[in-house]
Write a protein that holds these residues in place. Structure first.
Motif, PDB file in Angstrom:
ATOM      1  N   GLN A   5       0.767  -1.200   0.067  1.00 21.67           N
ATOM      2  CA  GLN A   5      -0.023   0.046   0.071  1.00 21.67           C
ATOM      3  C   GLN A   5       0.997   1.216   0.107  1.00 21.67           C
ATOM      4  OE1 GLN A   5      -2.468  -0.983   3.493  1.00 21.67           O
ATOM      5  NE2 GLN A   5      -4.088  -0.460   2.174  1.00 21.67           N
ATOM      6  N   SER A   9       0.713   4.072  -2.906  1.00 24.63           N
ATOM      7  CA  SER A   9       0.286   5.361  -2.559  1.00 24.63           C
ATOM      8  C   SER A   9       1.498   6.375  -2.861  1.00 24.63           C
ATOM      9  CB  SER A   9      -0.351   5.443  -1.250  1.00 24.63           C
ATOM     10  OG  SER A   9       0.815   5.178  -0.305  1.00 24.63           O
ATOM     11  N   GLU A  12       1.460   6.707  -6.612  1.00 21.68           N
ATOM     12  CA  GLU A  12       0.451   7.531  -7.462  1.00 21.68           C
ATOM     13  C   GLU A  12       0.858   9.313  -6.983  1.00 21.68           C
ATOM     14  OE1 GLU A  12      -4.290   8.716  -5.833  1.00 21.68           O
ATOM     15  OE2 GLU A  12      -3.358   6.616  -5.470  1.00 21.68           O
ATOM     16  N   LYS A  13       1.454   9.220  -5.923  1.00 19.36           N
ATOM     17  CA  LYS A  13       1.798  10.997  -5.693  1.00 19.36           C
ATOM     18  C   LYS A  13       2.890  11.205  -6.527  1.00 19.36           C
ATOM     19  CE  LYS A  13       1.131  10.882  -0.670  1.00 19.36           C
ATOM     20  NZ  LYS A  13       2.049  10.704   0.708  1.00 19.36           N
TER      21      LYS A  13
END
Length: 309
Positions: A5, A9, A12-13
């Motif tokens: 995860q 995440s 993605e950033k």
């Protein structure tokens, strides 16, 4: 938070901020946590199917055009299966490729011996200019990913996929090529990496109760290893234990021994896989089979202290 995860995440950033970052997987996006990136970035997240050599070659080609590719798959397929592509297409060609290998060592559990890479660090340590990083917890992994992305070159990230207890505080400061001290001590140094860091912290409670002062240092960047930290601590305590989720040949123990042999020979004992193949089982069972439990670290400490005397 699960380590996968964190990967998802943070990618993605970074992909939102940098349009050159791409993700390539070989039919394992869901277990590695990056499936959502296909929906968010359909033009920059690719599945090449079960063709890992092709995945590495595509990544090298995209890097040559200025992209920053992350390739993701299980650890054995991210290292021994694509060793030639990493060596020639990526490292020799000086490309900027990030390789994420998940389920290292015994954490492959029920996937068994074929999926348990006890040798992946050893394989890639022998290839020039490859950086090898293994996160301890979600805190460290989150702090490290931007630095690993900014570093230009081949980086291998050895990622435990699931939830693991935090070792570092929320305000932890990461330095890519510097070891992370966890506790100062005077009797023995324990150099530890990956999931064995949590096991070392459990062992430390026993050691403290028996009056043994252990210096605990996390070696997250196994190559290039922080030689200064290794030598300084070994000189201070005069005895060393290494703890790793890998074959004791070719991994953390070997890296530490190479430094100590040249600069500060001291007694050493190693906790890890003793030159064996993997097998099917849960983590607790496998830790017992391969003698990678907290009590095994305690035993290794006592052995090395006896040698020190």
């Amino acid at each position: 938070m699960e380590m996968r995860q964190v990967l998802s995440s943070e990618l993605e950033k970074m992909m939102t901020e940098n349009e050159n970052i791409v993700v390539i997987d070989a039919d394992l996006a869901k277990p590695n946590g990056v499936m959502n990136l296909r929906k968010l970035f359909p033009e920059r997240a690719f599945d090449v199917g079960i063709a890992e050599q092709n995945m590495a070659s595509i990544a090298a080609g995209m890097s040559s055009y200025g992209f920053v590719p992350f390739i993701t798959t299980f650890t054995p397929f991210a290292t021994r299966r694509i060793c030639d592509q990493i060596a020639i297409s990526c490292a020799y060609a000086k490309q900027n490729v990030k390789i994420v290998g998940s389920d290292p060592g015994i954490s492959a559990e029920f996937n068994g011996g074929t999926h348990m890479s006890m040798e992946d660090i050893g394989v890639l340590r022998s290839i020039p200019e490859v950086v090898i990083f293994e996160p301890v917890d979600a805190v460290q992994f989150k702090a490290a990913l931007p630095a690993l992305t900014d570093y230009h070159g081949v980086v291998y990230i050895r990622m435990f996929r699931k939830v693991i207890g935090d070792v570092f505080p929320a305000d932890y400061k990461f330095e890519l090529f510097k070891a992370s001290p966890i506790q100062e001590g005077t009797d023995v140094t324990i150099f530890t990496s990956g999931i064995m860091t949590q096991e070392t912290m459990v062992a430390n409670e026993t050691l403290k109760s028996e009056g043994i002062s252990a210096e605990i240092i996390n070696i997250h960047t196994i190559k290039p290893i922080d030689r200064e930290a290794v030598v300084a601590s070994a000189k201070k305590t005069g005895a060393v234990v290494t703890a790793e989720n890998h074959n004791v040949i070719g991994g953390l123990k070997s890296a530490v021994c190479e430094v100590l042999m040249e600069e500060c020979p001291v007694p050493l004992r190693a906790v890890g896989v003793q030159d064996q193949f993997g097998q099917v089982g849960k983590m607790d069972y496998l830790k017992e089979v391969y003698r990678m439990r907290a009590q095994d670290i305690v035993s290794a400490v006592k052995e090395v202290l006896a040698l020190k005397k």
